[in-house]
Design a protein around this motif. Structure first.
Motif, short mmCIF file in Angstrom:
data_model
loop_
_atom_site.label_atom_id
_atom_site.label_comp_id
_atom_site.label_asym_id
_atom_site.label_seq_id
_atom_site.Cartn_x
_atom_site.Cartn_y
_atom_site.Cartn_z
N PRO A 12 0.81 -1.23 0.00
CA PRO A 12 0.00 0.00 0.00
C PRO A 12 0.84 1.27 0.00
CG PRO A 12 -0.07 -1.07 2.15
CD PRO A 12 0.58 -2.04 1.22
N TYR A 15 1.75 2.21 -3.52
CA TYR A 15 0.58 2.86 -4.13
C TYR A 15 0.52 4.33 -3.73
CZ TYR A 15 -4.61 3.41 -4.71
OH TYR A 15 -5.89 3.80 -5.04
N GLU A 74 -5.75 -0.96 8.76
CA GLU A 74 -6.16 -0.70 7.38
C GLU A 74 -6.86 0.65 7.25
OE1 GLU A 74 -6.31 -3.07 4.06
OE2 GLU A 74 -4.50 -2.44 5.12
N ALA A 78 -5.79 3.62 4.82
CA ALA A 78 -6.81 4.17 3.91
C ALA A 78 -6.87 5.69 4.03
CB ALA A 78 -8.17 3.56 4.22
N ALA A 81 -4.08 7.11 2.07
CA ALA A 81 -4.35 7.01 0.63
C ALA A 81 -5.35 8.06 0.19
CB ALA A 81 -4.85 5.60 0.30
N ARG A 82 -6.42 8.18 0.95
CA ARG A 82 -7.48 9.12 0.56
C ARG A 82 -7.02 10.56 0.65
NH1 ARG A 82 -11.51 5.25 3.95
NH2 ARG A 82 -11.80 3.69 2.30
N TYR A 88 -9.39 3.49 -1.66
CA TYR A 88 -8.78 2.42 -0.87
C TYR A 88 -9.87 1.60 -0.21
CZ TYR A 88 -5.22 0.08 1.96
OH TYR A 88 -4.37 -0.86 2.51
N THR A 90 -10.88 -1.17 2.41
CA THR A 90 -10.32 -1.76 3.62
C THR A 90 -10.79 -3.19 3.85
OG1 THR A 90 -12.11 -0.83 4.94
CG2 THR A 90 -10.09 0.49 4.75
N ARG A 93 -10.19 -7.32 0.10
CA ARG A 93 -9.05 -7.44 -0.81
C ARG A 93 -8.33 -8.77 -0.58
NH1 ARG A 93 -6.70 -3.18 1.49
NH2 ARG A 93 -4.65 -4.08 1.06
N PHE A 126 -6.20 -1.94 -4.93
CA PHE A 126 -6.52 -1.21 -3.70
C PHE A 126 -7.87 -0.49 -3.71
CE2 PHE A 126 -1.87 -1.53 -3.37
CZ PHE A 126 -1.78 -2.12 -2.12
N ALA A 127 -8.35 -0.11 -4.87
CA ALA A 127 -9.55 0.73 -4.90
C ALA A 127 -10.77 0.05 -5.51
CB ALA A 127 -9.26 2.03 -5.65
#
Length: 238
Positions: A12, A15, A74, A78, A81-82, A88, A90, A93, A126-127
């Motif tokens: 992650p 990413y 997670e 996230a 990432a956001r 993302y 959580t 996956r 991831f998304a």
């Protein structure tokens, strides 16, 4: 200037780090003179093709945490990432061998579509609700990235296609002392480890552009979250 980025699609922070690097590069005055090359690094090279499972179970076992604790970890990733405008998921996956993805990325590099495929693969993993450990999904991503479907299918069908290229990247990472990803190398002179803030990349690019030492790899930036060679991914403390 050449920037090489070692990463894994299962990481992650790779990413997130890719997005942060691209923001930094966009602010760099000489960005049009920078060549970006993505290199392979498997977090779990011992995992066999088809051996998949939920990420939450893998993390719980690796860290010795409960599923509730993993959910909190997670959620923290996230949020990072956001904050970079990335989607993302959580939950739901899966995790598996990334060797075939890296082989396809080398095909994409040969066809000038490497960044396009990597971006799509990260997003799918991831998304989106798409498993990058499924050959049909990989073929769809390859086509979306502009690769020839037949050529991509042939690579997936031949386990030795581009295998040496993946392993060469991994040997090179080891030789450079990279034991966690993402790992960024600027002109084979400066190294940056982890998903650093975008401003760190701006400073590093500017420094690398101005200062060209004769030998050695100089570390730039401080410590930042990364995924290590054992597959463990750090999570910033809240």
């Amino acid at each position: 200037m050449r920037v090489e980025i070692w990463s894994d699609i299962a990481c992650p922070w790779c990413y997130i780090g890719k997005a942060r690097f691209e923001k930094g590069l966009a602010e760099f005055a000489h960005r049009d003179e920078v060549e970006v090359v993505h290199r392979s690094f498997e977090l779990d090279p011992s995992r066999a093709k088809g051996q998949t499972g939920l990420v939450v179970d893998m993390l719980a076992e690796k860290y010795g945490r409960t599923r509730e604790e993993v959910a909190g970890m997670e959620a923290n990733v996230a949020a990072n990432a956001r904050s970079e405008g990335l989607g993302y998921r959580t939950e739901g996956r899966d995790h598996g061998s990334t060797f075939d993805i890296h082989r396809l990325l080398h095909l994409a590099k040969a066809r000038g579509r490497q960044d396009e495929l990597l971006t799509l693969a990260f997003r799918a993993n991831f998304a989106e609700d798409r498993s990058v450990f499924d050959d049909d999904v990989l073929l769809a991503l390859a086509e979306e990235a502009g690769l020839d479907a037949g050529e991509a299918r042939a690579v997936l069908a031949d386990p030795e296609a581009y295998a040496d290229d993946v392993r060469a990247d991994e040997r090179e990472a080891s030789a450079l002392g990279a034991n966690a990803v993402p790992f960024f190398v600027l002109d084979r002179r400066y190294g940056i480890s982890g998903g650093q803030p975008s401003e760190v990349f701006v400073q590093a690019l500017e420094q690398a552009w101005k200062e060209r030492p004769d030998t050695g790899l100089t570390g730039l930036g401080g410590e930042a979250a990364a995924c290590d060679a054992e597959g463990a991914c750090e999570v910033p403390r809240t």
